[in-house]
Design a protein around this motif. Structure first.
Motif, PDB file in Angstrom:
ATOM      1  N   VAL A 124       0.847  -1.208   0.000  1.00 56.58           N
ATOM      2  CA  VAL A 124       0.000   0.000   0.000  1.00 56.58           C
ATOM      3  C   VAL A 124       0.872   1.243   0.000  1.00 56.58           C
ATOM      4  N   ALA A 125       1.898   1.244   0.859  1.00 57.83           N
ATOM      5  CA  ALA A 125       2.792   2.397   0.941  1.00 57.83           C
ATOM      6  C   ALA A 125       3.548   2.614  -0.370  1.00 57.83           C
ATOM      7  N   GLN A 126       3.984   1.532  -1.007  1.00 51.51           N
ATOM      8  CA  GLN A 126       4.720   1.676  -2.262  1.00 51.51           C
ATOM      9  C   GLN A 126       3.829   2.202  -3.376  1.00 51.51           C
ATOM     10  N   ALA A 127       2.558   1.820  -3.350  1.00 48.75           N
ATOM     11  CA  ALA A 127       1.627   2.337  -4.358  1.00 48.75           C
ATOM     12  C   ALA A 127       1.514   3.848  -4.269  1.00 48.75           C
ATOM     13  N   VAL A 128       1.589   4.372  -3.051  1.00 48.30           N
ATOM     14  CA  VAL A 128       1.504   5.818  -2.856  1.00 48.30           C
ATOM     15  C   VAL A 128       2.846   6.481  -3.117  1.00 48.30           C
ATOM     16  N   ALA A 129       3.909   5.859  -2.655  1.00 44.49           N
ATOM     17  CA  ALA A 129       5.246   6.448  -2.819  1.00 44.49           C
ATOM     18  C   ALA A 129       5.702   6.437  -4.274  1.00 44.49           C
ATOM     19  N   GLY A 130       5.236   5.453  -5.036  1.00 46.52           N
ATOM     20  CA  GLY A 130       5.645   5.360  -6.433  1.00 46.52           C
ATOM     21  C   GLY A 130       7.143   5.182  -6.556  1.00 46.52           C
ATOM     22  N   ASP A 131       7.736   5.917  -7.500  1.00 45.10           N
ATOM     23  CA  ASP A 131       9.181   5.806  -7.704  1.00 45.10           C
ATOM     24  C   ASP A 131       9.966   6.847  -6.918  1.00 45.10           C
ATOM     25  N   LYS A 132       9.282   7.545  -6.024  1.00 46.62           N
ATOM     26  CA  LYS A 132       9.951   8.604  -5.258  1.00 46.62           C
ATOM     27  C   LYS A 132      10.650   8.074  -4.011  1.00 46.62           C
ATOM     28  N   VAL A 133      10.099   7.001  -3.421  1.00 43.79           N
ATOM     29  CA  VAL A 133      10.627   6.469  -2.171  1.00 43.79           C
ATOM     30  C   VAL A 133      10.570   4.950  -2.214  1.00 43.79           C
ATOM     31  N   ASP A 134      11.635   4.302  -1.747  1.00 47.68           N
ATOM     32  CA  ASP A 134      11.616   2.854  -1.603  1.00 47.68           C
ATOM     33  C   ASP A 134      11.041   2.489  -0.244  1.00 47.68           C
ATOM     34  N   VAL A 135      10.223   1.445  -0.234  1.00 46.34           N
ATOM     35  CA  VAL A 135       9.575   0.985   0.994  1.00 46.34           C
ATOM     36  C   VAL A 135      10.165  -0.358   1.402  1.00 46.34           C
ATOM     37  N   THR A 136      10.489  -0.495   2.664  1.00 48.37           N
ATOM     38  CA  THR A 136      10.995  -1.747   3.222  1.00 48.37           C
ATOM     39  C   THR A 136       9.936  -2.354   4.125  1.00 48.37           C
ATOM     40  N   SER A 137       9.708  -3.657   3.993  1.00 54.98           N
ATOM     41  CA  SER A 137       8.750  -4.360   4.850  1.00 54.98           C
ATOM     42  C   SER A 137       9.498  -5.307   5.776  1.00 54.98           C
ATOM     43  N   ILE A 138       9.088  -5.338   7.032  1.00 60.31           N
ATOM     44  CA  ILE A 138       9.748  -6.213   8.000  1.00 60.31           C
ATOM     45  C   ILE A 138       9.375  -7.674   7.766  1.00 60.31           C
ATOM     46  N   ILE A 139       8.084  -7.962   7.613  1.00 58.26           N
ATOM     47  CA  ILE A 139       7.624  -9.338   7.400  1.00 58.26           C
ATOM     48  C   ILE A 139       7.258  -9.495   5.933  1.00 58.26           C
ATOM     49  N   THR A 140       7.953 -10.385   5.249  1.00 60.70           N
ATOM     50  CA  THR A 140       7.751 -10.558   3.811  1.00 60.70           C
ATOM     51  C   THR A 140       7.480 -12.003   3.398  1.00 60.70           C
ATOM     52  N   GLU A 141       7.815 -12.958   4.240  1.00 63.21           N
ATOM     53  CA  GLU A 141       7.685 -14.357   3.853  1.00 63.21           C
ATOM     54  C   GLU A 141       6.222 -14.788   3.830  1.00 63.21           C
ATOM     55  N   PRO A 142       5.752 -15.392   2.737  1.00 58.87           N
ATOM     56  CA  PRO A 142       4.360 -15.851   2.664  1.00 58.87           C
ATOM     57  C   PRO A 142       4.007 -16.862   3.754  1.00 58.87           C
ATOM     58  N   SER A 143       5.007 -17.569   4.284  1.00 57.45           N
ATOM     59  CA  SER A 143       4.752 -18.580   5.303  1.00 57.45           C
ATOM     60  C   SER A 143       4.778 -18.009   6.718  1.00 57.45           C
ATOM     61  N   SER A 144       5.124 -16.737   6.857  1.00 59.08           N
ATOM     62  CA  SER A 144       5.242 -16.146   8.194  1.00 59.08           C
ATOM     63  C   SER A 144       3.873 -15.869   8.801  1.00 59.08           C
ATOM     64  N   ASP A 145       3.817 -15.982  10.118  1.00 58.56           N
ATOM     65  CA  ASP A 145       2.617 -15.613  10.859  1.00 58.56           C
ATOM     66  C   ASP A 145       2.937 -14.357  11.655  1.00 58.56           C
TER      67      ASP A 145
END
Length: 318
Positions: free
Chosen positions: A49-70
């Motif tokens: 969601v944040a990257q959709a708003v930031a576009g190419d102006k800002v890179d977004v980092t996510s802490i939890i990325t693994e599809p298997s993570s809870d």
């Protein structure tokens, strides 16, 4: 099985995060040493969601990325803590869902800019009250008896979150404020495509009975006009990481074997022997299974993910 202690962030992580937090500026216009804005999200759902708003102006980092993570059982590392406390903007779910974020930023800079999606639920913090809750504690740090915190299934809340992200990025980067607003407007239009699917379900299948292995898709079912008839003792036990009572399991299985429900919504990210048995029962009875997750499947963004989920629910009800 999901551990009820999952919300506790490691003590060392919090300690290190406090040290890192002291390096932040007090006015909320925080950047890295080279002046670059940094946006950190608790999960890749909010990162998308944040990257959709930031576009190419800002890179977004996510802490939890693994599809298997809870996310319920996630414990932040010192590296995760440093990312959060050094971020220009933090985007997270809130409502106790990603409690590790509150644990970490609570020890740091009180002026740090954040977007808490749960705080944006229409009607206030207790919107989305779960009719199946029993009033007992669920995961440590929040109470499912009062709220349903899985707000990424609520399109209106996601839209409000995107708008808030645009506003905060505009504060941090005034030169690109218009671009962030335009990106949020585009995202709003894409969200309407998801709403069109759920509106169609509501029109064609109003109050159709469905079951869930846990109340993760509360807002999706609400927007689709469906009725969750799963025994509350079953869903609350699964949500707490406990084995449901034999009577609750039997009642849930009966719903499926007698085809009293038209679909089973199944969280593949927290499955155990009980939920796997429920799924097998549904499949044997010919009840369609709709898979849901708590983080993005690999290769999909938020819009693609939720569009697929809504379409799967619609197809299951045909």
């Amino acid at each position: 099985m999901r551990a009820s202690s999952g919300f506790r962030a490691a003590t060392a992580a919090v300690g290190l995060s406090f040290t890192a937090a002291l390096t932040l500026t007090a006015c909320g216009s925080d950047t890295t040493g080279d002046g670059t804005l940094t946006v950190v999200a608790s999960t890749n759902v909010w990162g998308s969601v944040a990257q959709a708003v930031a576009g190419d102006k800002v890179d977004v980092t996510s802490i939890i990325t693994e599809p298997s993570s809870d996310p319920h059982s996630f414990e932040a590392s010192p590296t995760d803590a440093a990312k959060l406390t050094d971020a220009s903007l933090i985007v997270y779910n809130g409502g106790g869902y990603d409690h590790f974020v509150d644990d970490i930023i609570g020890t740091g800079n009180s002026d740090q800019l954040t977007v808490n999606a749960f705080d944006l639920v229409e009607g206030g913090a207790h919107a989305g009250e779960d009719e199946h809750s029993d009033g007992g504690d669920s995961h440590e740090g929040h109470d499912h008896g009062d709220v349903n915190e899985h707000v990424w299934f609520d399109v209106d809340t996601v839209d409000a979150t995107a708008q808030s992200i645009a506003d905060k990025l505009g504060q941090l980067d005034p030169d690109n404020a218009d671009a962030y607003k335009a990106n949020a407007a585009t995202f709003h239009g894409q969200l309407e495509q998801i709403s069109a699917i759920t509106d169609g379900i509501a029109a064609a299948h109003k109050d159709a009975p469905v079951a869930q292995t846990e109340p993760i898709a509360y807002y999706l079912l609400q927007s689709a006009g469906l009725k969750d008839v799963t025994p509350p003792d079953f869903t609350s036990a699964i949500e707490n990481g406990n084995d449901p009572a034999p009577a609750a399991i039997a009642a849930t299985r009966q719903l499926l074997t007698d085809k009293q429900v038209q679909a089973l919504v199944y969280n593949v990210q927290t499955q155990d022997r009980v939920t796997q048995d429920v799924r097998a029962t549904a499949e044997s009875a010919g009840v369609p299974v709709v898979e849901v997750t708590e983080t993005l499947p690999e290769g999909l963004d938020y819009i693609q993910w939720q569009t697929n989920t809504a379409e799967s629910l619609a197809a299951a009800l045909q």
